[in-house]
Motif scaffolding. Sequence first.
Motif, mmCIF file in Angstrom:
data_model
loop_
_atom_site.group_PDB
_atom_site.id
_atom_site.type_symbol
_atom_site.label_atom_id
_atom_site.label_comp_id
_atom_site.label_asym_id
_atom_site.label_seq_id
_atom_site.Cartn_x
_atom_site.Cartn_y
_atom_site.Cartn_z
ATOM 1 N N LEU A 181 13.716 -64.759 22.240
ATOM 2 C CA LEU A 181 13.615 -64.109 23.549
ATOM 3 C C LEU A 181 12.343 -63.260 23.660
ATOM 4 O O LEU A 181 11.959 -62.578 22.700
ATOM 5 N N ALA A 182 11.748 -63.268 24.835
ATOM 6 C CA ALA A 182 10.615 -62.369 25.080
ATOM 7 C C ALA A 182 11.043 -60.919 24.915
ATOM 8 O O ALA A 182 10.275 -60.091 24.417
ATOM 9 N N SER A 183 12.271 -60.614 25.300
ATOM 10 C CA SER A 183 12.763 -59.243 25.175
ATOM 11 C C SER A 183 12.928 -58.827 23.719
ATOM 12 O O SER A 183 12.985 -57.631 23.417
ATOM 13 N N PHE A 184 12.990 -59.789 22.798
ATOM 14 C CA PHE A 184 13.049 -59.484 21.365
ATOM 15 C C PHE A 184 11.640 -59.291 20.787
ATOM 16 O O PHE A 184 11.471 -58.791 19.691
ATOM 17 N N GLY A 185 10.633 -59.716 21.552
ATOM 18 C CA GLY A 185 9.246 -59.596 21.104
ATOM 19 C C GLY A 185 8.562 -60.920 20.845
ATOM 20 O O GLY A 185 7.413 -60.957 20.403
ATOM 21 N N ALA A 186 9.256 -62.032 21.117
ATOM 22 C CA ALA A 186 8.656 -63.355 20.931
ATOM 23 C C ALA A 186 7.636 -63.638 22.038
ATOM 24 O O ALA A 186 7.731 -63.088 23.141
ATOM 25 N N THR A 187 6.669 -64.497 21.720
ATOM 26 C CA THR A 187 5.688 -64.921 22.715
ATOM 27 C C THR A 187 5.653 -66.444 22.753
ATOM 28 O O THR A 187 5.951 -67.106 21.760
ATOM 29 N N ALA A 188 5.291 -66.991 23.916
ATOM 30 C CA ALA A 188 5.232 -68.445 24.075
ATOM 31 C C ALA A 188 3.891 -68.848 24.666
ATOM 32 O O ALA A 188 3.408 -68.209 25.612
ATOM 33 N N THR A 189 3.298 -69.897 24.105
ATOM 34 C CA THR A 189 2.018 -70.401 24.609
ATOM 35 C C THR A 189 2.062 -71.931 24.663
ATOM 36 O O THR A 189 2.857 -72.570 23.967
ATOM 37 N N ALA A 190 1.188 -72.489 25.499
ATOM 38 C CA ALA A 190 1.017 -73.934 25.612
ATOM 39 C C ALA A 190 -0.377 -74.188 26.167
ATOM 40 O O ALA A 190 -0.971 -73.295 26.781
ATOM 41 N N PRO A 191 -0.925 -75.387 25.965
ATOM 42 C CA PRO A 191 -2.281 -75.656 26.458
ATOM 43 C C PRO A 191 -2.425 -75.524 27.970
ATOM 44 O O PRO A 191 -3.489 -75.152 28.466
ATOM 45 N N ASP A 192 -1.361 -75.843 28.716
ATOM 46 C CA ASP A 192 -1.428 -75.738 30.168
ATOM 47 C C ASP A 192 -0.019 -75.692 30.735
ATOM 48 O O ASP A 192 0.970 -75.826 30.011
ATOM 49 N N ALA A 193 0.058 -75.478 32.057
ATOM 50 C CA ALA A 193 1.343 -75.467 32.754
ATOM 51 C C ALA A 193 1.147 -76.107 34.119
ATOM 52 O O ALA A 193 0.037 -76.148 34.648
ATOM 53 N N TRP A 194 2.237 -76.595 34.687
ATOM 54 C CA TRP A 194 2.162 -77.301 35.968
ATOM 55 C C TRP A 194 1.681 -76.378 37.092
ATOM 56 O O TRP A 194 0.847 -76.745 37.904
ATOM 57 N N ASP A 195 2.224 -75.141 37.110
ATOM 58 C CA ASP A 195 1.845 -74.179 38.143
ATOM 59 C C ASP A 195 2.223 -72.774 37.667
ATOM 60 O O ASP A 195 2.845 -72.625 36.612
ATOM 61 N N PRO A 196 1.871 -71.740 38.432
ATOM 62 C CA PRO A 196 2.197 -70.374 38.008
ATOM 63 C C PRO A 196 3.691 -70.097 37.881
ATOM 64 O O PRO A 196 4.093 -69.126 37.238
ATOM 65 N N GLY A 197 4.523 -70.958 38.470
ATOM 66 C CA GLY A 197 5.963 -70.773 38.380
ATOM 67 C C GLY A 197 6.598 -71.447 37.174
ATOM 68 O O GLY A 197 7.812 -71.353 36.987
ATOM 69 N N SER A 198 5.783 -72.138 36.372
ATOM 70 C CA SER A 198 6.341 -72.860 35.214
ATOM 71 C C SER A 198 5.533 -72.589 33.946
ATOM 72 O O SER A 198 5.243 -73.492 33.166
ATOM 73 N N LEU A 199 5.182 -71.336 33.748
ATOM 74 C CA LEU A 199 4.403 -70.921 32.584
ATOM 75 C C LEU A 199 5.263 -70.945 31.303
ATOM 76 O O LEU A 199 6.496 -70.934 31.375
ATOM 77 N N PRO A 200 4.642 -70.957 30.124
ATOM 78 C CA PRO A 200 5.389 -71.017 28.856
ATOM 79 C C PRO A 200 6.466 -69.940 28.696
ATOM 80 O O PRO A 200 7.518 -70.191 28.110
ATOM 81 N N HIS A 215 6.929 -76.113 32.339
ATOM 82 C CA HIS A 215 6.563 -77.510 32.602
ATOM 83 C C HIS A 215 5.091 -77.676 32.283
ATOM 84 O O HIS A 215 4.250 -76.976 32.836
ATOM 85 N N GLU A 216 4.771 -78.595 31.390
ATOM 86 C CA GLU A 216 3.363 -78.795 31.029
ATOM 87 C C GLU A 216 2.556 -79.318 32.220
ATOM 88 O O GLU A 216 3.099 -79.893 33.158
ATOM 89 N N GLY A 217 1.239 -79.138 32.156
ATOM 90 C CA GLY A 217 0.384 -79.465 33.280
ATOM 91 C C GLY A 217 -0.118 -80.883 33.336
ATOM 92 O O GLY A 217 -0.478 -81.371 34.407
ATOM 93 N N SER A 218 -0.152 -81.575 32.207
ATOM 94 C CA SER A 218 -0.691 -82.935 32.175
ATOM 95 C C SER A 218 0.228 -83.835 31.361
ATOM 96 O O SER A 218 0.613 -83.486 30.240
ATOM 97 N N ASN A 219 0.543 -84.989 31.922
ATOM 98 C CA ASN A 219 1.423 -85.926 31.230
ATOM 99 C C ASN A 219 0.675 -86.688 30.143
ATOM 100 O O ASN A 219 -0.543 -86.826 30.185
#
Length: 200
Positions: free
Chosen positions: A63-82, A101-105
């Motif tokens: 969980l982010a609230s536990f202090g975890a972070t999430a990253t990915a090379p891209d996302a579909w839009d600002p509403g579907s970030l890692p 949701h990733e940005g590129s298939n």
Amino acid sequence: MNNNKFVSAKRATAVAALALGLASNAQAGLIGVKSIEVSNAINEWLQVAEVVAINDLGVDVALASFGATATAPDAWDPGSLPGKAIDGITSGNWGAGQIFHEGSNFTKDTLTIVLPTAQELVSIAIWGRTDCCSNRDIYNVVFRDAAGGVLHTVSGLDARSSSHVGLAQLPDTSVPEPASLALIGLGLLGMGAIRRRTRG
């Protein structure tokens, strides 16, 4: 066997049983996990509603609230970030902004979740998308230590069921603590000594 020897034998057996009990009740999970990498197992769009990583204390440490972070090379839009994959929401509706949701298939992107500290994990669960396209939701998961070494992999974690979640128990890589090993040794020594006395 006289009464004193019988009492000593019972005591030694109890010590051995206690030691074995302590060893079996020791925390049991995949030790030293610092990061979790999630990718699509069938070369489709990577879409993840939530990643839940339960540690040996029963806490979701992804969980982010536990202090975890999430990253990915891209996302579909600002509403579907890692970060959508570690916000505690498992509903999985893309239109409501509830998934990553990733940005590129066909780019074999990886969602990487870094835990604040190395953890002992007992299970992993990944929730997929619920409003569309759940046929895509089969995942490969790689667990790494702080140095980046691979600790374990789960292949083909399937979240296409009606519950939209894929679950996997993780292997026990723990070992008995030195104190437990010492108790086991003492118990076995005591039993051996009693056996020698009863033969003499």
